[in-house]
Design a protein around this motif. Structure first.
Motif, PDB file in Angstrom:
ATOM      1  N   MET A 194      54.018  24.539  46.744  1.00  0.00           N
ATOM      2  CA  MET A 194      54.461  24.265  48.101  1.00  0.00           C
ATOM      3  C   MET A 194      53.911  25.370  49.008  1.00  0.00           C
ATOM      4  SD  MET A 194      58.259  23.435  49.510  1.00  0.00           S
ATOM      5  CE  MET A 194      58.097  21.693  49.260  1.00  0.00           C
ATOM      6  N   ASN A 195      53.390  25.009  50.162  1.00  0.00           N
ATOM      7  CA  ASN A 195      52.847  26.020  51.058  1.00  0.00           C
ATOM      8  C   ASN A 195      53.759  26.227  52.270  1.00  0.00           C
ATOM      9  OD1 ASN A 195      52.262  24.008  52.988  1.00  0.00           O
ATOM     10  ND2 ASN A 195      50.205  23.714  52.192  1.00  0.00           N
ATOM     11  N   GLU A 228      56.012  29.502  59.877  1.00  0.00           N
ATOM     12  CA  GLU A 228      54.868  29.354  58.976  1.00  0.00           C
ATOM     13  C   GLU A 228      54.373  30.722  58.536  1.00  0.00           C
ATOM     14  OE1 GLU A 228      51.773  26.802  60.458  1.00  0.00           O
ATOM     15  OE2 GLU A 228      53.057  25.024  60.364  1.00  0.00           O
ATOM     16  N   GLN A 269      53.302  25.652  55.429  1.00  0.00           N
ATOM     17  CA  GLN A 269      53.347  24.547  56.381  1.00  0.00           C
ATOM     18  C   GLN A 269      54.345  23.476  55.934  1.00  0.00           C
ATOM     19  OE1 GLN A 269      49.595  22.614  57.058  1.00  0.00           O
ATOM     20  NE2 GLN A 269      50.198  22.012  59.136  1.00  0.00           N
ATOM     21  N   ARG A 270      54.332  23.158  54.640  1.00  0.00           N
ATOM     22  CA  ARG A 270      55.280  22.160  54.120  1.00  0.00           C
ATOM     23  C   ARG A 270      56.717  22.652  54.232  1.00  0.00           C
ATOM     24  NH1 ARG A 270      53.068  20.441  48.400  1.00  0.00           N
ATOM     25  NH2 ARG A 270      51.132  19.436  48.946  1.00  0.00           N
ATOM     26  N   LEU A 271      56.936  23.932  53.921  1.00  0.00           N
ATOM     27  CA  LEU A 271      58.288  24.485  54.040  1.00  0.00           C
ATOM     28  C   LEU A 271      58.774  24.421  55.486  1.00  0.00           C
ATOM     29  CD1 LEU A 271      58.031  27.599  51.708  1.00  0.00           C
ATOM     30  CD2 LEU A 271      59.490  25.604  51.362  1.00  0.00           C
ATOM     31  N   THR A 272      57.889  24.756  56.409  1.00  0.00           N
ATOM     32  CA  THR A 272      58.251  24.704  57.825  1.00  0.00           C
ATOM     33  C   THR A 272      58.535  23.271  58.256  1.00  0.00           C
ATOM     34  OG1 THR A 272      56.866  26.641  58.219  1.00  0.00           O
ATOM     35  CG2 THR A 272      57.526  25.373  60.153  1.00  0.00           C
ATOM     36  N   ASP A 273      57.684  22.327  57.832  1.00  0.00           N
ATOM     37  CA  ASP A 273      57.913  20.910  58.153  1.00  0.00           C
ATOM     38  C   ASP A 273      59.277  20.450  57.656  1.00  0.00           C
ATOM     39  OD1 ASP A 273      55.439  20.675  59.367  1.00  0.00           O
ATOM     40  OD2 ASP A 273      54.449  19.797  57.605  1.00  0.00           O
ATOM     41  N   ALA A 274      59.603  20.826  56.430  1.00  0.00           N
ATOM     42  CA  ALA A 274      60.890  20.432  55.844  1.00  0.00           C
ATOM     43  C   ALA A 274      62.056  21.032  56.627  1.00  0.00           C
ATOM     44  CB  ALA A 274      60.959  20.850  54.383  1.00  0.00           C
ATOM     45  N   ARG A 295      57.757  26.885  65.059  1.00  0.00           N
ATOM     46  CA  ARG A 295      56.883  26.538  63.933  1.00  0.00           C
ATOM     47  C   ARG A 295      55.962  27.696  63.519  1.00  0.00           C
ATOM     48  NH1 ARG A 295      54.727  22.605  61.055  1.00  0.00           N
ATOM     49  NH2 ARG A 295      55.852  20.934  62.082  1.00  0.00           N
ATOM     50  N   ARG A 326      62.385  19.102  59.857  1.00  0.00           N
ATOM     51  CA  ARG A 326      62.948  17.775  59.579  1.00  0.00           C
ATOM     52  C   ARG A 326      64.449  17.837  59.337  1.00  0.00           C
ATOM     53  NH1 ARG A 326      58.764  16.738  56.577  1.00  0.00           N
ATOM     54  NH2 ARG A 326      59.767  17.279  54.636  1.00  0.00           N
TER      55      ARG A 326
END
Length: 190
Positions: free
Chosen positions: A1-2, A25, A4-9, A21, A12
């Protein structure tokens, strides 16, 4: 997991705002890199059969490194490689019995005033504001005092292997501080 994905989650789930953001990130990226570095250190400790020593090293090194500063590599990849080299040297010296040498004991003794008088050493990559310098100096001295108390406790309990790893943390830190100060002097424009 990177990162960007952690931030997106997190966005959300409503934990953080979209406006934040970039900050998150960056923070997640640093966190993931730290976990990777510490994981590699633990892995080297497992291979060297010195996990406890590894944990002692991190307990002494990480808090002091945060507030004392010193040399920083220009990229994370170089930082990771340098960290692996430092850890490997630490375990190699332990295996070779370096803890018992006069040279190592002198290095440990010499590292204490370096840390006490030079901290914090700014990095070109991580400059400090005047308030941060004052705060980091104070925290560095408290952490160094705690580290010295820890060294004394390990010595009193005759835990010489763990004493070596705690001592190596101070030697590694003071070396990075000296390298950082030398780099700063080299980069000063007259």
């Amino acid at each position: 997991m990177n990162s960007q994905r952690l931030t997106d989650a997190a966005i959300r789930l409503g934990v953080i705002e979209e406006d934040s953001r970039e900050l998150y990130e960056f923070a997640f990226s640093n966190l993931l890199f730290s976990v990777l570095t510490w994981g590699i250190l633990i892995l080297i400790g497992i291979v060297a059969e010195q996990v406890t020593g590894c944990i002692i090293f991190m307990a002494f090194y990480i808090p002091l490194r945060v507030f004392c500063g010193g040399f920083h590599m220009p990229s994370r990849t170089l930082c990771l490689i340098t960290s692996v080299v430092i850890y490997s040297v630490m375990f190699g010296m332990f295996t070779a019995g370096a803890a018992e040498t006069l040279v190592f004991k002198l290095c440990v003794t010499g590292s204490i005033p370096v840390i006490a008088f030079m901290a914090p050493v700014e990095s070109l990559n991580k400059p400090l504001h005047p308030q941060e310098v004052k705060r980091n100096k104070k925290i560095s001295l408290y952490l160094l005092s705690a580290a010295l108390f820890g060294l004394a406790a390990l010595k009193a309990m005759n835990l010489n292997a763990l004493l070596y790893f705690a001592s190596f943390a101070l030697v590694a830190l003071s070396t990075l501080m000296l390298l950082g100060a030398a780099r700063n002097i080299k980069n000063v424009k007259c």
